[in-house]
Design a protein around this motif. Sequence first.
Motif, short mmCIF file in Angstrom:
data_model
loop_
_atom_site.label_atom_id
_atom_site.label_comp_id
_atom_site.label_asym_id
_atom_site.label_seq_id
_atom_site.Cartn_x
_atom_site.Cartn_y
_atom_site.Cartn_z
N GLU A 1 8.71 1.75 8.81
CA GLU A 1 9.44 0.54 8.48
C GLU A 1 8.93 -0.65 9.30
OE1 GLU A 1 14.15 -0.82 8.13
OE2 GLU A 1 13.59 1.23 8.68
N LEU B 1 4.54 -7.54 6.00
CA LEU B 1 5.20 -8.55 5.20
C LEU B 1 5.15 -9.91 5.88
CD1 LEU B 1 8.43 -6.78 3.87
CD2 LEU B 1 6.46 -7.52 2.55
N GLY C 1 5.45 2.01 2.07
CA GLY C 1 6.73 1.68 1.43
C GLY C 1 7.17 2.77 0.48
N TRP D 1 10.53 3.37 -1.52
CA TRP D 1 10.52 2.07 -2.20
C TRP D 1 9.52 2.01 -3.34
CZ3 TRP D 1 12.87 -2.87 -0.93
CH2 TRP D 1 13.92 -2.75 -0.02
N VAL E 1 13.23 -7.44 -5.33
CA VAL E 1 13.14 -7.44 -3.86
C VAL E 1 13.21 -8.88 -3.36
CG1 VAL E 1 11.71 -6.83 -1.87
CG2 VAL E 1 11.76 -5.35 -3.88
N VAL F 1 14.75 -6.88 4.31
CA VAL F 1 14.18 -6.78 2.97
C VAL F 1 15.18 -5.99 2.12
CG1 VAL F 1 12.21 -6.03 1.59
CG2 VAL F 1 11.88 -6.74 3.97
N GLY G 1 16.38 -4.44 -1.65
CA GLY G 1 15.90 -4.00 -2.95
C GLY G 1 17.03 -3.80 -3.93
N ARG H 1 8.50 -6.36 -6.92
CA ARG H 1 8.32 -5.11 -6.17
C ARG H 1 8.06 -5.41 -4.70
NH1 ARG H 1 4.66 -5.44 -9.90
NH2 ARG H 1 3.00 -5.46 -8.35
N LEU H 2 8.07 -4.35 -3.91
CA LEU H 2 7.77 -4.51 -2.48
C LEU H 2 6.38 -5.06 -2.28
CD1 LEU H 2 8.77 -3.98 0.43
CD2 LEU H 2 7.70 -1.72 0.27
N ALA I 1 6.49 -8.72 -1.94
CA ALA I 1 7.50 -9.26 -1.05
C ALA I 1 6.94 -10.20 0.01
CB ALA I 1 8.26 -8.13 -0.36
#
Length: 391
Positions: A155, A162, A175, A180, A186, A228, A230, A259-260, A263
């Motif tokens: 994480e 990010l 992710g 994820w 997101v 973050v 979702g 989507r991630l 992000a």
Amino acid sequence: MPTASERHRATTVRRLERATGSLATAASARMESELPWYAAMSAEDRSWVNLVAQAGIAAFVRWFRDPEGASAITADVFGTAPQELVRAVSLQQTVDLVRTTIAVVEEHVQELASPEDLPWVREGMLLYSREIAFAAAQVYARAAEARGAWDARLESLVLDALLRDDLADDVVSRGAALGWGAVTGVCVVTGHAPDGDPETVAEGVKRAARHHRYDALTGVQSQRLVVVLGNVTDAATAARAVLAHFAPGPVVVGPVVPRLADAGRSAKESLTALRAAVAWPDAPRPVLAEDLLPERALDGDDDAVARLVTEVYDRLLAEDPALVETLSAYLERTGSLEGTARELFVHPNTVRYRLRRVADVTGLTPTMPRDAWSLRMALALGRLGEDRTST
């Protein structure tokens, strides 16, 4: 010379030892008929489960022979299976496995123990089942701790990427390892981090997000709390779900992205808007990053400048140059319809009509003070851009 009681106990132990294989076979048959998850497992995993059941029965016999001197139940039973089995079989399924195996042994205990030893054997099974339950809980607790530490590191790596807007393929795969891979909708929420242990803060954020059915990745980065979220459809609503966990001050929400992997854009907008939010003390909490476009432009955010020029100035010119002329005159005359009408030699209703068209084209209402400020900034930036181009 052994007493009669000791001879009975030794006889019962020998019977149990001889019956270990048949009991394990009976337990496997019972699991296949009564436990749907067992039948759905791969042949390899089923074989490991069978070995665990057989080891459990054998460990019971050894424990029954010498409760004080027996080796640790964890090593005897769960140590026979690979660590991957902990991920393939949940704790609830392990409870089902233990319950089924104990039930099979209980059904056959009358055949294996003499009437004198029957209460003694059943009492031993109760004590053993308690011990093995604690052993199972310990195994899964250790696995959860190891998984939690690994997830926390993943994480942290994802959040760092990010914030750097450096989402390479390996970051996306990390992710996915955090669950994820299929998460859509997101957005990134940033604000000041509260005092206290960062892990406690992060756990509180995740608990609040789960309560509102959002996925969450979070961490404290340089006195900022970055979240973050979702499964988001409305960014402001999602941010309010975790708002209480931020320290006093502005809380800024980036745009919702698919989507991630996308992000980074939401994180970038949220962070640049957070830096510029000090210029709007009365901003709502939370505030959308796009609502801070004027302040971001003043702070040197090129993306904000481009959006104001493209989405407001260029769009109005393309729709009707008279809209720019009317809007400029209206803003210069502090919102006076009559003054604007006299300046342009048109009727006040014409001014009203054009201002409505400005609102329709840009989404900003000139009669609202905040929107008027954004429109004024867009006009100024658009003119500056035209002047530089012509020069």
